[in-house]
Design a protein around this motif. Sequence first.
Motif, PDB file in Angstrom:
ATOM      1  N   ASN A 193     154.126  -1.957  95.674  1.00 37.64           N
ATOM      2  CA  ASN A 193     153.236  -2.080  96.834  1.00 37.64           C
ATOM      3  C   ASN A 193     152.640  -0.744  97.272  1.00 37.64           C
ATOM      4  N   THR A 194     153.293   0.361  96.922  1.00 35.09           N
ATOM      5  CA  THR A 194     152.798   1.667  97.362  1.00 35.09           C
ATOM      6  C   THR A 194     152.145   2.457  96.232  1.00 35.09           C
ATOM      7  N   ARG A 195     151.918   1.804  95.110  1.00 34.69           N
ATOM      8  CA  ARG A 195     151.316   2.496  93.971  1.00 34.69           C
ATOM      9  C   ARG A 195     149.794   2.469  94.041  1.00 34.69           C
ATOM     10  N   LEU A 196     149.193   3.484  93.425  1.00 39.66           N
ATOM     11  CA  LEU A 196     147.760   3.487  93.155  1.00 39.66           C
ATOM     12  C   LEU A 196     147.586   3.685  91.659  1.00 39.66           C
ATOM     13  N   LEU A 197     146.845   2.774  91.008  1.00 41.23           N
ATOM     14  CA  LEU A 197     146.612   2.830  89.574  1.00 41.23           C
ATOM     15  C   LEU A 197     145.148   3.138  89.308  1.00 41.23           C
ATOM     16  N   LEU A 198     144.889   4.160  88.499  1.00 44.48           N
ATOM     17  CA  LEU A 198     143.551   4.397  87.966  1.00 44.48           C
ATOM     18  C   LEU A 198     143.617   4.140  86.472  1.00 44.48           C
ATOM     19  N   LEU A 199     142.714   3.269  85.994  1.00 44.69           N
ATOM     20  CA  LEU A 199     142.812   2.767  84.632  1.00 44.69           C
ATOM     21  C   LEU A 199     141.468   2.820  83.932  1.00 44.69           C
ATOM     22  N   THR A 200     141.499   2.995  82.618  1.00 47.01           N
ATOM     23  CA  THR A 200     140.310   2.673  81.855  1.00 47.01           C
ATOM     24  C   THR A 200     140.131   1.163  81.941  1.00 47.01           C
ATOM     25  N   PRO A 201     138.927   0.644  81.706  1.00 50.00           N
ATOM     26  CA  PRO A 201     138.721  -0.800  81.896  1.00 50.00           C
ATOM     27  C   PRO A 201     139.833  -1.619  81.257  1.00 50.00           C
ATOM     28  N   PRO A 202     140.599  -2.347  82.074  1.00 47.16           N
ATOM     29  CA  PRO A 202     141.783  -3.046  81.559  1.00 47.16           C
ATOM     30  C   PRO A 202     141.411  -4.244  80.699  1.00 47.16           C
ATOM     31  N   ASP A 203     142.268  -4.541  79.729  1.00 49.52           N
ATOM     32  CA  ASP A 203     142.021  -5.658  78.826  1.00 49.52           C
ATOM     33  C   ASP A 203     142.378  -6.991  79.471  1.00 49.52           C
ATOM     34  N   ALA A 204     143.241  -6.961  80.483  1.00 50.31           N
ATOM     35  CA  ALA A 204     143.684  -8.215  81.112  1.00 50.31           C
ATOM     36  C   ALA A 204     143.807  -7.989  82.616  1.00 50.31           C
ATOM     37  N   ALA A 205     142.653  -7.872  83.287  1.00 54.08           N
ATOM     38  CA  ALA A 205     142.653  -7.579  84.720  1.00 54.08           C
ATOM     39  C   ALA A 205     143.409  -8.637  85.511  1.00 54.08           C
ATOM     40  N   ALA A 206     143.398  -9.874  85.030  1.00 52.93           N
ATOM     41  CA  ALA A 206     144.065 -10.954  85.766  1.00 52.93           C
ATOM     42  C   ALA A 206     145.560 -10.701  85.902  1.00 52.93           C
ATOM     43  N   LEU A 207     146.146  -9.996  84.909  1.00 56.11           N
ATOM     44  CA  LEU A 207     147.574  -9.715  84.974  1.00 56.11           C
ATOM     45  C   LEU A 207     147.914  -8.742  86.101  1.00 56.11           C
ATOM     46  N   LEU A 208     146.913  -7.957  86.538  1.00 56.98           N
ATOM     47  CA  LEU A 208     147.141  -7.013  87.625  1.00 56.98           C
ATOM     48  C   LEU A 208     147.195  -7.702  88.983  1.00 56.98           C
ATOM     49  N   ASP A 209     146.549  -8.863  89.075  1.00 56.57           N
ATOM     50  CA  ASP A 209     146.354  -9.502  90.380  1.00 56.57           C
ATOM     51  C   ASP A 209     147.654  -9.879  91.067  1.00 56.57           C
ATOM     52  N   ALA A 210     148.699 -10.106  90.299  1.00 56.13           N
ATOM     53  CA  ALA A 210     149.957 -10.520  90.910  1.00 56.13           C
ATOM     54  C   ALA A 210     150.572  -9.413  91.765  1.00 56.13           C
ATOM     55  N   PHE A 211     150.274  -8.164  91.429  1.00 60.31           N
ATOM     56  CA  PHE A 211     150.925  -7.049  92.131  1.00 60.31           C
ATOM     57  C   PHE A 211     149.948  -6.084  92.791  1.00 60.31           C
ATOM     58  N   TYR A 212     148.662  -6.125  92.396  1.00 62.13           N
ATOM     59  CA  TYR A 212     147.730  -5.110  92.857  1.00 62.13           C
ATOM     60  C   TYR A 212     146.404  -5.742  93.279  1.00 62.13           C
ATOM     61  N   ASP A 213     145.763  -5.104  94.250  1.00 61.27           N
ATOM     62  CA  ASP A 213     144.412  -5.472  94.649  1.00 61.27           C
ATOM     63  C   ASP A 213     143.445  -4.435  94.117  1.00 61.27           C
ATOM     64  N   GLU A 214     142.302  -4.892  93.596  1.00 60.49           N
ATOM     65  CA  GLU A 214     141.311  -3.967  93.075  1.00 60.49           C
ATOM     66  C   GLU A 214     140.564  -3.286  94.221  1.00 60.49           C
ATOM     67  N   VAL A 215     140.313  -1.997  94.060  1.00 58.01           N
ATOM     68  CA  VAL A 215     139.559  -1.207  95.033  1.00 58.01           C
ATOM     69  C   VAL A 215     138.201  -0.901  94.435  1.00 58.01           C
ATOM     70  N   ASP A 216     137.151  -1.131  95.216  1.00 52.54           N
ATOM     71  CA  ASP A 216     135.800  -0.940  94.694  1.00 52.54           C
ATOM     72  C   ASP A 216     135.433   0.527  94.497  1.00 52.54           C
ATOM     73  N   SER A 217     135.816   1.366  95.459  1.00 56.05           N
ATOM     74  CA  SER A 217     135.379   2.764  95.410  1.00 56.05           C
ATOM     75  C   SER A 217     136.329   3.620  96.238  1.00 56.05           C
ATOM     76  N   PRO A 218     136.317   4.945  96.008  1.00 54.13           N
ATOM     77  CA  PRO A 218     137.166   5.836  96.820  1.00 54.13           C
ATOM     78  C   PRO A 218     136.859   5.731  98.311  1.00 54.13           C
ATOM     79  N   ASP A 219     135.580   5.685  98.669  1.00 55.40           N
ATOM     80  CA  ASP A 219     135.211   5.673 100.089  1.00 55.40           C
ATOM     81  C   ASP A 219     135.720   4.408 100.780  1.00 55.40           C
TER      82      ASP A 219
END
Length: 973
Positions: free
Chosen positions: A935-961
């Motif tokens: 819950n307290t992690r921040l992940l920066l990734l190259t375009p992931p192959d399976a973004a749906a697998l991230l959804d269970a634990f992480y929310d996507e952030v659109d931009s730094p701002d």
Amino acid sequence: MNKRKTAIGFAAVLISAVAGFSHAQANGLGERQSTVAPVAPVQVIQPASATRQVKYLLLPNQLKVLLISDPAAEKSAASMNVDVGSTDDPMDRQGLAHFLEHMLFLGTGKYPKADAYQDFISGHGGDHNAFTSATNTNYFFDINNDALQPALDRFAQFFIDPLFNAAYVGRERNAVNSEYTAKYTDEYRRIRDVYREIAVPGHPLSRFSVGNLETLDVDTPRPLRDDLVAFYQAHYSAHRMSLAVVSNQPMATLENWVAESFTGVPNREVAAPSEFESFLSEQNKGTFIRVQPRKDMREISFVFPVPATEKYFAEKPLSYISFFIGHEGEGSLLSLLKAQNWATALGSGNAFNWRGGDAFAVTISLTEAGVDNIAAVEALLFAYVDLLQREGVEKWRFDELKNLGNLAFEYGDKTAPINEVVDLSSSLQLYPPELVLKAANWYGKFDKKLIQRYLKFISPENMLRVLVAPGGEPELESTYYATPYSLEQHDAGGNLLPAEQALVKKLALPKPNPFIADDFALLRDSVAPEVPVKVVSSDNVSVWYAQDHTFGVPKAHVKARLLLPPVADSVEGAALARLYAKITAEMLNETAYNAAMAGLSFNVSASSRGIDIDFQGYNDTLDQLVKAVVRDMRKYNRSKKYRAKVHDRVFADARMELLRAYNNMQLDSPYRKLLKNLPAFVFSPYWAPEQLAGALAAMDRASYETAVVSLMSQADLQILVYGNVDKTSARATGKTLANLVKGSRPPAALPSTRVVNMSASKTADTKGRWNSVPVEHADAGAVVYFQGADDSLESNAKTLLLQQLIATPFYGTLRTEKQLGYIVFASNYPIRDVPAIVAVVQSPAVPVSKILGEMDAFLTGFESRVLTNFERDKAAVISVLMEKPKSLAEQAQEYWQAVLTDQDFMRSQKLAKAVEALQPSDIQKTYSDQLLNKNTRLLLLTPPDAAALLDAFYDEVDSPDKFKKGAVTYDYK
């Protein structure tokens, strides 16, 4: 091979028994009589002020050894240089020397575990590394003083009884291949691959130095392990090795330890590899090569093969020639090319070498106009060479270089032991032992005929021209890096149009340097502060001062920061500051270059808070440089007419260079790009490279000139003066710098610096965050940011120890065992007072989802073992924190960081006490809260192959701002 290297080091699984290791022995209690057989005594020349013992030994096996006993050394270090490199690879096994370097780390007969050496070094406060160059391979480490003897024993086994375990041959060739693919888009390697293509077949420079799965095939043309062992036995011989050791141990103790561990290195009496002449065939001399880069860059290199200069280390013919061709002062080749708007930078010197020869190169960074005028650029280069040949080879000029070299030798900054031993072990292969400390800076003999003989090699008839620039129609592609290039025919020598003939008359040789110091007296004021104190405090100027009582060199550092509200307020302000720094640096280049040649330096740069100005060098003439810089910067800040003149000359190129640099960052390797974007998500004010590029693209000359007028209007100036100076001089320097803000209005309040609090307001159903960063690279990459619980000293201590405990196992599991890739590490990543760990992996073998899965599997599985080396690794962290700065420069930077933040000059010592107080239960809880809580992690990734697998634990952030907007933050002034 770039093994991990961080400020706190790394740890791994505990070695259950350390043969022959006793602390009484390691501490050198009672100096032992040397058991090394005597040889003809060699008096190694040291600086006059040296207090260390230095001794040269030749062991019975003909291994050359340089020992330095320094009671003040806080760490010990050793380096072994082997006289074999990538240009010695068999033609049908290219990359073998580099592969061998990797394999030596993976177990020996006496210490068979693959991570035994790494574990011992990191567990005792040390770092280790190795590299393979054209003609040498160098292995090195540093470690706590009390662990040197067993470390040397482990190190020596590399050269006595390496296992070359067959199980690791296949794995490690994958690691070498990962290193190859990770740097597949690196411009230097791509360009170098073209040089390899055009070299004479069979010449050392025609070899592919890194190696990949094809050149290191397991079975073809012979079994790889057999070739590895054969190469080792053909080249790794004691008489072709040199060892350097630095420690606080008594000299006799060091002699005995080295003899005990390294006399067993076999002397196979093998001959050195053959020497070769020019890498260019006669038909390729004068060839014009056009290389198409990935990045937006324009440069031309004029490359001249010359006979090897190693034996001329006293005469230094190429160093002499390089000094003048590369000069940047008034009348220089670069100064003239800049005035024509044809070039922005120039460098000259040895580009590469091989056994028997060197390649001298002049490389010029071109503007677009410069690309269109290459013939004129070339003609001016040879006009300058002709001027140097006719008028420039003079004894007074050589004597000036000799004087500067002597100053560098006598008063050069002390370096960390790990860096010093690398230089010394390499130098021991090149120079007589009595000159090993001095030779690099020694101009011992003026030989006019020799210099002029080498100048004759710098001719159109002995030249390769390599233009790296967009455009053209490349017909060829290099073998290993797929670099597009073409071979073109151009007249050699270049031509000047009639209107350009007058330019030659503007070329001039340098005048005597006005910045060379001649007063080296050391100040010893017993009441002067050794820790900075504020000696000036006005509405908008603060001066901090301390006198050096430790390093005893006639030098000083002056650091200044202009705190500027517009810079900290927006991305436009940040872009403005970067362009201001670039323009003023260019404006002052000729002055700064002369100063740099005399051992001074000046730098202006943009920070997140304003503009930083840094001066350092001999205190005798440093104030002269400060006054010259302030004079011109003040004129630029206050005179519209003066600014217009400067902008006419440099604005367009400065803006374009900056814009090109930020745009080129989009082509960085995945892990570098991810790390450059990470601060933009968690720190303010900070902007990602693409944000700065956008602001610069929108900033034309008119808008810049409007904005820069008010840049200094409410400036606050912070200054540190430290070194061989007294309080009166410090105040005088502060007064000079205060002219930069003279007449400014009272300083306005700066926006606070802010770090996102990843733990604030988290609930059970709140998720961590992730963002995808596009890359132009085939490898996948992931950076995971694990922030500490808060910004307290205790939280910082926990994070430092936690990183030490996990770093080596993380590397060993994901890189060596799981074979994810060459780039794998876990490092400390503090921002202001907020601690964090970043875990980084770049992989050519698996997608992002696999990288994240293996990271999680490691973190989950290692939780039960994290305390295995608790006490050992705690001691390692404390030893690093308690290390004192090694040089005046390091101490100045440490003081400066404290001045700019909390004025706490004892933070490291306080952190060490906090680490000492930690209990195993503290780390167990921190491990769970900081590393396992998604819950307290921040992940920066190259375009992931399976973004749906991230959804269970992480929310996507659109931009730094968007991520930072409304976030709870830690706020700092």
